[in-house]
Motif scaffolding. Structure first.
Motif, PDB file in Angstrom:
ATOM      1  N   TRP A 140      45.267  45.716  32.591  1.00 47.26           N
ATOM      2  CA  TRP A 140      44.718  47.054  32.822  1.00 47.26           C
ATOM      3  C   TRP A 140      43.356  46.921  33.471  1.00 47.26           C
ATOM      4  N   ARG A 141      43.216  47.422  34.730  1.00 47.45           N
ATOM      5  CA  ARG A 141      41.950  47.299  35.461  1.00 47.45           C
ATOM      6  C   ARG A 141      41.608  48.606  36.162  1.00 47.45           C
TER       7      ARG A 141
ATOM      8  N   ARG B  72      39.164  51.318  37.985  1.00 44.16           N
ATOM      9  CA  ARG B  72      37.991  51.217  38.862  1.00 44.16           C
ATOM     10  C   ARG B  72      37.707  52.601  39.437  1.00 44.16           C
TER      11      ARG B  72
ATOM     12  N   ASP C 119      41.096  54.936  40.306  1.00 46.61           N
ATOM     13  CA  ASP C 119      42.490  54.503  40.298  1.00 46.61           C
ATOM     14  C   ASP C 119      42.610  53.270  39.423  1.00 46.61           C
ATOM     15  N   LEU C 120      43.782  52.690  39.420  1.00 46.41           N
ATOM     16  CA  LEU C 120      44.017  51.444  38.693  1.00 46.41           C
ATOM     17  C   LEU C 120      44.223  50.328  39.700  1.00 46.41           C
ATOM     18  N   ALA C 121      43.365  49.313  39.640  1.00 47.25           N
ATOM     19  CA  ALA C 121      43.542  48.144  40.499  1.00 47.25           C
ATOM     20  C   ALA C 121      44.824  47.424  40.104  1.00 47.25           C
ATOM     21  N   SER C 122      45.147  47.427  38.806  1.00 51.71           N
ATOM     22  CA  SER C 122      46.411  46.883  38.317  1.00 51.71           C
ATOM     23  C   SER C 122      46.688  47.478  36.934  1.00 51.71           C
ATOM     24  N   ILE C 123      47.942  47.426  36.561  1.00 55.14           N
ATOM     25  CA  ILE C 123      48.335  47.906  35.237  1.00 55.14           C
ATOM     26  C   ILE C 123      48.386  46.748  34.251  1.00 55.14           C
ATOM     27  N   GLU C 124      48.781  45.577  34.736  1.00 59.44           N
ATOM     28  CA  GLU C 124      48.869  44.390  33.882  1.00 59.44           C
ATOM     29  C   GLU C 124      48.139  43.249  34.560  1.00 59.44           C
TER      30      GLU C 124
END
Length: 112
Positions: free
Chosen positions: A57-58, A60, A50-55
């Protein structure tokens, strides 16, 4: 892990601490391509990402590679409407990225 198959039903995965394995089953599971493929070739991979955050971009995730064993009965334990069929993945190699460090840095991997 849950995913929806063509007939709209859900497949479910759970971790079995006693067996040190990932169990996968669900509605109409014996008819799924996932179950048939595991019967033909027990070498499998299970990925959760998934994405830990979009901004910023992280991304995991975790990839578990191992061998699957299929079962024709016992899958009902996944809940009401679950098929009798299930499979169990015994991990052999685990890779993770972006969990505790830079998502674009080196992967963290180990054989089990």
């Amino acid at each position: 892990m849950n995913n929806i198959i063509l007939d709209g039903s859900c497949q479910i995965a759970g971790y079995d601490a006693e067996a040190d394995a990932i169990n996968i089953g669900g509605h109409s599971f014996a008819e799924s391509k996932k179950f048939w493929n595991a019967q033909d070739n027990p070498r499998v991979a299970f990925v959760v990402d998934d994405l830990a955050s979009i901004e910023p971009w992280r991304p995991r995730g975790i990839e578990v590679r191992g061998r699957a064993e299929t079962f024709e009965e016992g899958g009902e334990r996944f809940g009401p409407g679950s098929d009798a069929a299930s499979l169990q993945i015994k991990p052999a190699h685990i890779v993770s990225w972006g969990l505790n460090r830079d998502p674009f840095g080196p992967e963290n991997a180990r054989s089990v």
